[in-house]
Scaffold this motif. Structure first.
Motif, short mmCIF file in Angstrom:
data_model
loop_
_atom_site.label_atom_id
_atom_site.label_comp_id
_atom_site.label_asym_id
_atom_site.label_seq_id
_atom_site.Cartn_x
_atom_site.Cartn_y
_atom_site.Cartn_z
N LEU A 38 0.87 -1.17 0.00
CA LEU A 38 0.00 0.00 0.00
C LEU A 38 0.91 1.23 0.00
O LEU A 38 1.99 1.19 0.58
CB LEU A 38 -0.86 0.04 1.27
N SER A 41 -5.28 6.71 9.61
CA SER A 41 -6.55 6.23 9.06
C SER A 41 -6.63 4.70 9.14
O SER A 41 -7.65 4.13 9.50
CB SER A 41 -6.66 6.74 7.62
N VAL A 97 -16.45 -3.20 16.67
CA VAL A 97 -17.66 -3.83 16.13
C VAL A 97 -17.71 -5.30 16.54
O VAL A 97 -18.74 -5.84 16.91
CB VAL A 97 -17.70 -3.68 14.59
N LEU A 98 -16.54 -5.96 16.52
CA LEU A 98 -16.49 -7.38 16.89
C LEU A 98 -16.72 -7.59 18.39
O LEU A 98 -17.35 -8.56 18.79
CB LEU A 98 -15.12 -7.97 16.50
N PRO A 122 -3.01 -15.35 2.67
CA PRO A 122 -3.77 -14.28 3.31
C PRO A 122 -3.94 -14.60 4.79
O PRO A 122 -3.95 -15.76 5.18
CB PRO A 122 -5.12 -14.31 2.60
N MET A 170 -27.67 -5.85 14.51
CA MET A 170 -27.15 -4.52 14.21
C MET A 170 -27.81 -4.00 12.94
O MET A 170 -28.05 -4.75 12.02
CB MET A 170 -25.63 -4.61 13.99
N ASN A 210 -17.89 -8.64 4.07
CA ASN A 210 -17.07 -8.37 5.24
C ASN A 210 -17.75 -8.97 6.47
O ASN A 210 -18.81 -8.52 6.88
CB ASN A 210 -16.90 -6.84 5.40
N GLN A 211 -17.10 -10.00 7.04
CA GLN A 211 -17.72 -10.71 8.16
C GLN A 211 -17.82 -9.88 9.43
O GLN A 211 -18.74 -10.06 10.23
CB GLN A 211 -16.89 -11.96 8.48
N SER A 212 -16.84 -9.00 9.65
CA SER A 212 -16.85 -8.21 10.89
C SER A 212 -18.03 -7.25 10.93
O SER A 212 -18.69 -7.11 11.94
CB SER A 212 -15.55 -7.42 11.05
N TYR A 213 -18.28 -6.58 9.79
CA TYR A 213 -19.36 -5.58 9.74
C TYR A 213 -20.66 -6.16 9.20
O TYR A 213 -21.68 -5.50 9.22
CB TYR A 213 -18.94 -4.40 8.84
N THR A 251 -11.07 8.77 5.18
CA THR A 251 -11.68 7.65 5.88
C THR A 251 -12.68 6.90 5.02
O THR A 251 -13.03 5.77 5.31
CB THR A 251 -12.40 8.11 7.16
N THR A 267 -9.99 4.33 0.89
CA THR A 267 -8.59 4.16 1.23
C THR A 267 -8.02 2.95 0.49
O THR A 267 -8.77 2.08 0.04
CB THR A 267 -8.39 3.90 2.74
N GLN A 268 -6.70 2.87 0.43
CA GLN A 268 -6.07 1.70 -0.13
C GLN A 268 -5.97 0.68 0.99
O GLN A 268 -5.55 1.00 2.10
CB GLN A 268 -4.66 2.07 -0.63
N GLN A 269 -6.38 -0.55 0.70
CA GLN A 269 -6.29 -1.60 1.72
C GLN A 269 -5.83 -2.89 1.08
O GLN A 269 -5.87 -3.04 -0.13
CB GLN A 269 -7.66 -1.83 2.34
N GLU A 270 -5.46 -3.85 1.91
CA GLU A 270 -5.05 -5.15 1.40
C GLU A 270 -6.31 -5.96 1.09
O GLU A 270 -7.18 -6.10 1.94
CB GLU A 270 -4.24 -5.84 2.50
N PRO A 295 -8.66 -8.87 1.10
CA PRO A 295 -8.65 -9.94 2.10
C PRO A 295 -8.25 -11.31 1.55
O PRO A 295 -7.75 -12.14 2.31
CB PRO A 295 -10.09 -9.99 2.59
N ILE A 296 -8.48 -11.55 0.26
CA ILE A 296 -8.16 -12.88 -0.27
C ILE A 296 -6.94 -12.83 -1.16
O ILE A 296 -6.04 -13.67 -1.06
CB ILE A 296 -9.37 -13.47 -1.03
N ARG A 356 -4.69 -10.44 -1.27
CA ARG A 356 -3.58 -9.81 -0.56
C ARG A 356 -2.86 -8.72 -1.34
O ARG A 356 -1.76 -8.35 -0.98
CB ARG A 356 -2.55 -10.85 -0.15
N PHE A 383 -5.84 -2.74 -2.96
CA PHE A 383 -7.04 -2.35 -3.69
C PHE A 383 -7.61 -1.11 -3.01
O PHE A 383 -7.50 -0.98 -1.79
CB PHE A 383 -8.11 -3.46 -3.62
N HIS A 395 -15.06 2.34 2.72
CA HIS A 395 -15.09 1.89 4.10
C HIS A 395 -16.42 1.27 4.52
O HIS A 395 -17.46 1.87 4.30
CB HIS A 395 -14.74 3.05 5.03
#
Lengths: 265, 177
Positions: A115, A125, A136-137, A196, B1, B93-96, B136, B139-142, B144-145, B147, B150, B154
């Motif tokens: 990144l 950020s 959230v978790l 991953p 939620m 996204n499993q967390s959210y 926020t 953003t650029q993030q990894e 998840p699969i 790696r 991308f 958010h």
């Protein structure tokens, strides 16, 4: 509630000795630069602690590249700056002899692997979004979004400036189970080789209300393999019987996640 | 939620979504594994041609004879055509418990577009309200699969947005996109 302050303090003060060297192909001056030695905090991120490293090596590279983004590699592997330093170390631990030899680059940024990190705001950020995800978790209600902006800032500044008390004054609220005895799910990530990272929804208690341990977590994430894996975090292997709730409260990184490196024996 | 979607709902929506996409020849495909929550995702690739304005060269050429100047057609065209390749991934996204949008864009020389360049291409109507939270929201993030880096929208914004749609939409994925 993270009661064991001694443990929190020890984890906070973890440091690693690093030897930074400039990629020899990028040395523009006649004389190669000296290596730069630095003790880095396990809990921080490379872009927060390498300003002096950059300054030291900038004068030895092509003068036209002075604004280039610095990036690091270990053994030919670009280092993902968005992982905490201690996680990166534990991932490669079996290949490392101290001091940790890291190569510094200013050229050929590997865009398909790393990144971009043009400023500290990007690190902030990323850090805050990990904290929000962990919240959230853990909590049905959302502790982070009910906090004031100044509390968010205090977490970030506490980490940046290495101020344990400042950081934990706010973080202790995130380590409370808010009315319940335990967190809803445990925020964690498992790292194994080059693949991953693995993140599942795992509760800290069984259906019958019994406390789950590290052994339970590994059995859920890597079924049938618990006999041949080792779990490392912060440079140590926690005992299998360690309760997950305690682990999450005390051994999480500042981003509120447990980062577990899995090695197969 | 509030504003959440379960993995099962996500899978149902993707199946429905793919049927429609195939009918319209819209090019979406499903990748990954459906047996593990969060391991399957939708992918679409497309190439976009854009015309952008070239800077005017008129000011420094009056030393040439006028007819030579008029014969040079490139003086008359003031646009340049650029080819950009876009790749979109829709993941769960499993967390959210919400879908997330990840994408990348490359210029014709293979270089990745910067965050600034991506914002520049965002529709003006969205830019206004999100400008303050630029760092926020996108953003650029990894990935998840895969790696790889991308650009990602958010997830917590998605939950807010989905909540407002829930009653009105039969396929939340289509409405959200």
């Amino acid at each position: 509630m993270a009661n064991d302050r001694e443990v929190l303090r020890e984890i906070w003060e973890g440091r690693l000795p690093v030897c930074f060297q400039l990629n020899s192909e990028e040395t523009y001056s006649l004389q190669a630069p000296d290596a730069y030695y630095l003790m880095v905090p396990r809990l921080s991120y490379f872009p927060l602690v390498t300003d002096k490293v950059r300054k030291h090596f900038l004068k030895y590279i092509n003068p036209e590249k002075q604004e280039a983004e610095m990036w690091l590699d270990f053994n030919g592997q670009p280092l993902r700056w968005h992982y905490p330093i201690g996680v990166l170390f534990d991932m490669y631990a079996s290949d490392i002899q101290l001091p940790w030899n890291i190569t510094v680059h200013f050229d050929k940024f590997p865009e398909d692997e790393l990144l971009h990190c043009p400023s500290r705001e990007v690190v902030e950020s990323h850090f805050m979004s990990c904290i929000k995800e962990a919240d959230v978790l853990k909590h049905r209600s959302q502790v982070v979004s009910n906090m004031q902006k100044k509390d968010h800032n205090q977490l970030w500044l506490g980490l940046q400036n290495d101020k344990f008390d400042q950081f934990w004054a706010v973080n202790r609220k995130l380590m409370e189970a808010s009315g319940e005895e335990v967190f809803k799910y445990i925020p964690f990530r498992c790292y194994r080789g080059d693949g991953p990272f693995v993140q599942h929804l795992v509760r800290p208690v069984t259906e019958e209300g019994q406390k789950k341990t590290l052994h339970h977590l590994i059995s859920e994430v890597f079924p049938n393999e618990t006999d041949c894996v080792h779990v490392m975090t912060h440079g140590i292997e926690p005992p299998w019987e360690t309760p997950l709730q305690w682990l999450s409260e005390h051994l999480s990184y500042p981003d509120n996640f447990l980062h577990l490196c899995i090695q197969t024996s | 939620m509030a504003g959440t979607v379960s993995w099962e709902e996500f899978l149902q929506c993707t199946n429905n979504f793919l049927e429609i996409s195939d009918q319209l020849l819209d090019g979406w495909k499903l990748c990954g594994r459906t047996d593990s929550p969060g391991s399957a995702y939708l992918v679409k690739k497309l190439v976009v041609f854009e015309r952008t304005e070239k800077e005017s060269k008129l000011c420094d050429t009056f030393e040439e004879p006028l007819d030579t100047f008029l014969e040079d057609k490139s003086m008359l065209e003031n646009t340049v055509e650029e080819r950009t390749t876009w790749e979109y991934h829709v993941m769960y996204n499993q967390s959210y418990s919400v879908p997330t949008l990840h994408f990348n864009a490359w210029r014709s020389d293979g270089a990745l577009l910067s965050l600034e360049e991506v914002w520049g291409r965002a529709l003006k109507c969205y830019r206004g309200s999100l400008e303050d939270d630029k760092w926020t929201v996108l953003t650029q993030q990894e990935h998840p699969i895969l790696r790889r880096p991308f650009y990602t929208l958010h997830p917590c914004r998605t939950a807010e947005f989905l909540e407002s749609l829930k009653e009105k939409s039969s396929n939340i994925l289509i409405t959200w996109l």
